[in-house]
Each structure stands twice: as structure tokens, then as C-alpha cells.
Design a protein around this motif. Structure first.
Motif, mmCIF file in Angstrom:
data_model
loop_
_atom_site.group_PDB
_atom_site.id
_atom_site.type_symbol
_atom_site.label_atom_id
_atom_site.label_comp_id
_atom_site.label_asym_id
_atom_site.label_seq_id
_atom_site.Cartn_x
_atom_site.Cartn_y
_atom_site.Cartn_z
ATOM 1 N N PRO A 36 7.605 -4.039 -7.303
ATOM 2 C CA PRO A 36 7.582 -3.070 -8.401
ATOM 3 C C PRO A 36 6.426 -3.303 -9.380
ATOM 4 C CG PRO A 36 9.795 -3.958 -8.103
ATOM 5 C CD PRO A 36 8.883 -4.710 -7.177
ATOM 6 N N GLN A 37 6.097 -4.579 -9.649
ATOM 7 C CA GLN A 37 5.008 -4.863 -10.585
ATOM 8 C C GLN A 37 3.683 -4.312 -10.062
ATOM 9 O OE1 GLN A 37 7.269 -6.867 -9.046
ATOM 10 N NE2 GLN A 37 6.759 -8.968 -9.640
ATOM 11 N N VAL B 150 -1.172 -0.740 -9.649
ATOM 12 C CA VAL B 150 -1.915 0.238 -8.855
ATOM 13 C C VAL B 150 -2.028 1.551 -9.628
ATOM 14 C CG1 VAL B 150 -1.879 1.631 -6.731
ATOM 15 C CG2 VAL B 150 -1.338 -0.801 -6.621
ATOM 16 N N ALA B 151 -0.946 1.952 -10.268
ATOM 17 C CA ALA B 151 -0.951 3.207 -11.029
ATOM 18 C C ALA B 151 -2.003 3.153 -12.137
ATOM 19 C CB ALA B 151 0.437 3.477 -11.617
ATOM 20 N N GLU B 152 -2.045 2.045 -12.865
ATOM 21 C CA GLU B 152 -3.023 1.905 -13.951
ATOM 22 C C GLU B 152 -4.445 1.858 -13.397
ATOM 23 O OE1 GLU B 152 -1.766 -1.522 -16.143
ATOM 24 O OE2 GLU B 152 -0.080 -0.453 -17.066
ATOM 25 N N SER C 218 5.174 7.687 -10.331
ATOM 26 C CA SER C 218 6.028 8.537 -9.488
ATOM 27 C C SER C 218 5.276 8.992 -8.228
ATOM 28 C CB SER C 218 6.527 9.747 -10.277
ATOM 29 O OG SER C 218 5.421 10.502 -10.744
ATOM 30 N N GLN C 219 3.957 9.169 -8.331
ATOM 31 C CA GLN C 219 3.170 9.509 -7.140
ATOM 32 C C GLN C 219 3.218 8.367 -6.136
ATOM 33 O OE1 GLN C 219 -0.355 10.723 -9.728
ATOM 34 N NE2 GLN C 219 -0.751 11.891 -7.852
ATOM 35 N N ILE C 220 3.123 7.166 -6.659
ATOM 36 C CA ILE C 220 3.159 5.995 -5.782
ATOM 37 C C ILE C 220 4.529 5.879 -5.122
ATOM 38 C CG2 ILE C 220 2.995 3.477 -5.703
ATOM 39 C CD1 ILE C 220 0.915 3.702 -7.955
ATOM 40 N N GLN C 221 5.573 6.087 -5.919
ATOM 41 C CA GLN C 221 6.927 6.016 -5.345
ATOM 42 C C GLN C 221 7.083 7.045 -4.230
ATOM 43 O OE1 GLN C 221 8.820 3.649 -5.798
ATOM 44 N NE2 GLN C 221 8.193 2.745 -7.737
ATOM 45 N N GLY C 222 6.489 8.212 -4.420
ATOM 46 C CA GLY C 222 6.551 9.250 -3.399
ATOM 47 C C GLY C 222 5.897 8.807 -2.099
ATOM 48 N N VAL C 223 4.733 8.179 -2.225
ATOM 49 C CA VAL C 223 4.027 7.685 -1.042
ATOM 50 C C VAL C 223 4.839 6.565 -0.372
ATOM 51 C CG1 VAL C 223 1.980 6.392 -0.291
ATOM 52 C CG2 VAL C 223 1.740 8.352 -1.824
ATOM 53 N N LEU C 224 5.376 5.661 -1.188
ATOM 54 C CA LEU C 224 6.145 4.541 -0.632
ATOM 55 C C LEU C 224 7.379 5.009 0.118
ATOM 56 C CD1 LEU C 224 5.953 1.962 -3.573
ATOM 57 C CD2 LEU C 224 4.692 1.921 -1.406
ATOM 58 N N SER C 225 8.018 6.053 -0.398
ATOM 59 C CA SER C 225 9.231 6.513 0.283
ATOM 60 C C SER C 225 8.905 7.408 1.482
ATOM 61 C CB SER C 225 10.167 7.236 -0.692
ATOM 62 O OG SER C 225 9.518 8.346 -1.243
ATOM 63 N N PHE C 226 7.716 8.028 1.490
ATOM 64 C CA PHE C 226 7.356 8.918 2.603
ATOM 65 C C PHE C 226 6.924 8.139 3.844
ATOM 66 C CE2 PHE C 226 4.413 11.539 5.053
ATOM 67 C CZ PHE C 226 5.195 12.665 5.266
#
Ligand code: FES
Length: 145
Positions: free
Chosen positions: A27-28, A33-35, A42-50
């Protein structure tokens, strides 16, 4: 680790680099990566779950992948999975407490001619039977000592 990655177009390569470093995407790292890439978490979470190639939980040093495809199923793949589960005391998707082994299943490992098949850390083991499964897992257990 994130040097050279810029913007949303580098999101997947950046996450791959993180996973290569840690074995998963903690999670850290999502925040970092987002910064760094100036994208929303949320974009990253989308990629991780896809993408199933990304993992958000720690995994074992040894990854055991058992095929549950048709060719393997016909040749006793279900029994192979049962023996592996008993040997490792893990179910599909689980990692042991010591992070030594992770067990997962896939639809086909692309080695149908060798069915039933499992892969350990990228090494293919085919024409499996209970003895061969135990010997293979013992091999990786011994490497841990
Ligand atoms: S079905 Fe098992 S390797 Fe293809």
C-alpha cells in the motif's frame, strides 16, 4: 526505483518495478507511485485489480502454480491439486506464515502435452504423480534450509 518513470503512461512499468523489488505492490508503494507519476491512487488501484499479474499481498519465496486446465484435468489434475494442497497445507491463493510457499492455480500453463502439470518458480514439472509431487516440493523445502 521509480527513476525514469514519468506520467500515467509509465504506470504499469512502474508497478512492475515495485513488484520486482518487493514481490508484491504494498500500500505504501501505491502512494509513492501516485505522487511520483502524478496520478490518483484510485487509478493505481484500478490497474492493480484489473491485471492478475499484480499482487497486493506478500507472497512466498516459492510460487507453486498448479494447472486446472482441461488436458490436465483429464489426466488427474484434480488429484495433483489435492496432493499439493495437502503437502503445503495451503489452498489456492494462500501463502504460508513463513512466506516460503504460495499456491495458485491457472487455467492452462501451456504445457498440455506434459499434463498433469505444475510450475514451481518458473520451472515446469509434468506427468505428475503423488511421488513426483512430493519429491519436487521436498526439493524446494531443502533449498530453504
Ligand atoms: S491444460 Fe494443463 S498445461 Fe494446458
Amino acid at each position: 526505483m521509480l527513476k525514469g518513470f514519468k506520467g500515467q503512461k509509465d504506470l504499469i512499468p512502474a508497478l512492475q518495478a515495485v513488484q520486482k523489488e518487493y514481490g508484491y505492490v504494498p500500500p505504501q508503494a501505491v502512494v509513492q507511485v501516485a505522487e511520483h507519476l502524478k496520478v490518483f491512487p484510485s487509478q493505481i488501484q484500478g490497474v492493480l485489480s484489473f491485471y492478475s499479474m499484480f499482487h497486493t499481498e506478500p507472497r512466498g519465496k516459492n510460487l507453486v502454480t498448479v494447472c486446472r486446465g482441461t488436458a490436465c484435468h483429464v489426466r488427474g489434475g484434480k488429484g495433483v491439486l489435492r496432493v499439493v494442497q495437502n503437502e503445503l497445507e495451503l489452498k489456492d491463493g494462500e501463502t504460508d506464515e513463513d512466506y516460503r510457499f504460495t499456491l495458485e492455480t491457472v487455467a492452462c500453463l501451456g504445457a498440455c502435452a506434459l499434463s498433469p502439470v505444475m510450475v514451481v518458480n518458473g520451472q515446469v514439472y509434468g506427468r505428475l504423480n503423488p511421488r513426483r509431487i512430493q519429491d519436487t516440493i521436498d526439493l524446494y523445502r531443502q533449498e530453504e534450509k
